[in-house]
Design an enzyme around this catalytic site. Structure first.
Site, PDB file in Angstrom:
ATOM      1  N   THR A   1       4.215   1.874   2.424  1.00 15.28           N
ATOM      2  CA  THR A   1       5.508   2.072   1.775  1.00 15.28           C
ATOM      3  C   THR A   1       6.250   3.239   2.401  1.00 15.28           C
ATOM      4  OG1 THR A   1       4.792   1.132  -0.345  1.00 15.28           O
ATOM      5  CG2 THR A   1       6.654   2.656  -0.402  1.00 15.28           C
ATOM      6  N   SER A   2       5.580   4.367   2.512  1.00 12.72           N
ATOM      7  CA  SER A   2       6.198   5.574   3.082  1.00 12.72           C
ATOM      8  C   SER A   2       6.588   5.358   4.535  1.00 12.72           C
ATOM      9  CB  SER A   2       5.225   6.748   2.954  1.00 12.72           C
ATOM     10  OG  SER A   2       5.741   7.909   3.563  1.00 12.72           O
TER      11      SER A   2
ATOM     12  N   GLY B   1       0.829  -1.191   0.000  1.00 13.63           N
ATOM     13  CA  GLY B   1       0.000   0.000   0.000  1.00 13.63           C
ATOM     14  C   GLY B   1       0.868   1.246   0.000  1.00 13.63           C
ATOM     15  N   CYS B   2       0.285   2.384  -0.375  1.00 11.29           N
ATOM     16  CA  CYS B   2       1.056   3.623  -0.463  1.00 11.29           C
ATOM     17  C   CYS B   2       1.504   4.113   0.917  1.00 11.29           C
ATOM     18  CB  CYS B   2       0.251   4.693  -1.182  1.00 11.29           C
ATOM     19  SG  CYS B   2      -1.448   4.921  -0.584  1.00 11.29           S
ATOM     20  N   PHE B   3       0.577   4.189   1.867  1.00 11.19           N
ATOM     21  CA  PHE B   3       0.942   4.636   3.215  1.00 11.19           C
ATOM     22  C   PHE B   3       1.973   3.707   3.866  1.00 11.19           C
ATOM     23  CE2 PHE B   3      -3.326   6.836   3.143  1.00 11.19           C
ATOM     24  CZ  PHE B   3      -2.844   8.131   3.272  1.00 11.19           C
TER      25      PHE B   3
END
Length: 334
Positions: free
Chosen positions: A152-153, A148-150
């Site tokens: 990953t960060s 997921g994007c969150f």
């Protein structure tokens, strides 16, 4: 070198478009199949931004056709929908990069936060597609669960410091994302009048990406306090992460040492911005310590590092190619 035939199923959305854009310019992947739920159109009609660039047919998704035309396929589909495609594709010998959440989590966690899982066998054999954590495993994977994007960060920011963290202290992740992260489908939440000149949190503390962060860091869900915010920009993500640490160490030096062999993580000596990673697969990270509190700022492009370009990095590794082959590196600045 012979070209590798790949496909995209779920080409209508933002991540599908970004996949197509990367694959059209990739030196080794040949885009041989593009599909959505309806078909009967072309890429330039589906995405007018591709007019004069590519008029390839967009077909109605058919797993037999994927198996005939592709060695590897990207699934840019919603959770639950994706797993129905994965099972027959893996059985037919096609490698899969799944951009949904269907194969990211252990069974019990997935079913608690999403829905019943219908492909338990493949779930057990999927590899989480964060190269900085599972690079070697990705090289032999047949099914990759794109992160997921969150997560990953957040995970990239936290990984180098987990052994410095004071055990059982809260991890606070305050994350901001552009509206494209909510997807292309219209909703009251993403209506222009609601988003413009506004800033708000959604699903605080119980967002589905929180257990994903906890699982990959091998900590309890209750230790992750994750609050995502929607900001009135198109793309970009910035996570402000706070943890409690102990011991005497140079945080920036730790960060540089941890990521010295990671081509898509850049360590910054000043607070990072969304703009400097927009349009790229880079994750930019900044750290600053005050007493026992460590601040970590982590910036990515939510559609690229948080989805499509990371998916192509994973495909590169799966197919024995250079990790950075065909991956966007130049930011959309100004």
């Amino acid at each position: 070198m012979k070209h590798i035939k790949v496909g995209v199923v779920g080409a209508s959305g933002y991540t599908g478009l970004e996949l197509v854009k990367i694959l059209l310019n990739h030196p080794q992947f040949e885009l041989s199949y593009v599909a959505n739920s309806e078909g009967n159109t072309t890429l330039d009609k589906l995405h007018p931004s591709l007019s004069g660039v590519c008029d390839m047919a967009v077909e109605k998704a058919d797993m037999d056709e994927v198996a005939k035309k592709c060695e590897l396929v990207f699934l840019a589909l919603p959770h639950k929908t994706a797993m129905a495609y994965v099972k027959p594709l893996i059985a037919s010998g096609v490698k899969v990069v799944d951009l949904s959440a269907d194969y990211r989590l252990p069974l019990d966690t997935y079913e608690e936060f999403y829905c019943p899982h219908s492909d338990k066998e493949n779930l057990e054999h999927s590899v989480y597609g964060l190269p900085e954590l599972f690079r070697e495993e990705l090289k032999t994977a047949k099914l990759v669960a794109n992160p997921g994007c969150f997560p990953t960060s957040a995970i990239l920011g936290l990984l180098p410091f987990m052994d410095k963290r004071i055990s059982n202290t809260p991890i606070i992740v305050d994350a901001k994302t552009g509206v494209s992260g909510a997807g292309k489908k219209l909703s009251e939440t993403t209506h222009f009048v609601n988003v413009n000149d506004n800033l708000f949190a959604y699903n605080p503390l119980m967002h589905r990406h929180a257990p994903e962060i906890a699982d990959k860091l091998n900590i309890d869900f209750d230790e992750v306090n994750f609050v995502p915010h929607l900001v009135p920009i198109t793309r970009g993500m910035l996570s402000s992460i706070y943890i409690q640490v102990e011991g005497d160490f140079d945080a920036e030096a730790v960060l540089k040492e941890y990521y010295k062999n990671s081509p898509f993580v850049r360590v910054s000596d000043k607070p990072v911005t969304m703009k400097d990673t927009a349009g790229t697969n880079f994750c930019n990270i900044y750290v600053q310590r005050k007493g026992s509190t460590l601040l970590i700022l982590s910036s990515i492009d939510n559609l690229l590092r948080g989805a499509s370009s990371q998916a192509v990095v994973n495909a590169n590794l799966m197919m024995g190619l250079a990790e950075d082959m065909g991956i966007p590196k130049i930011a959309y600045v100004p």
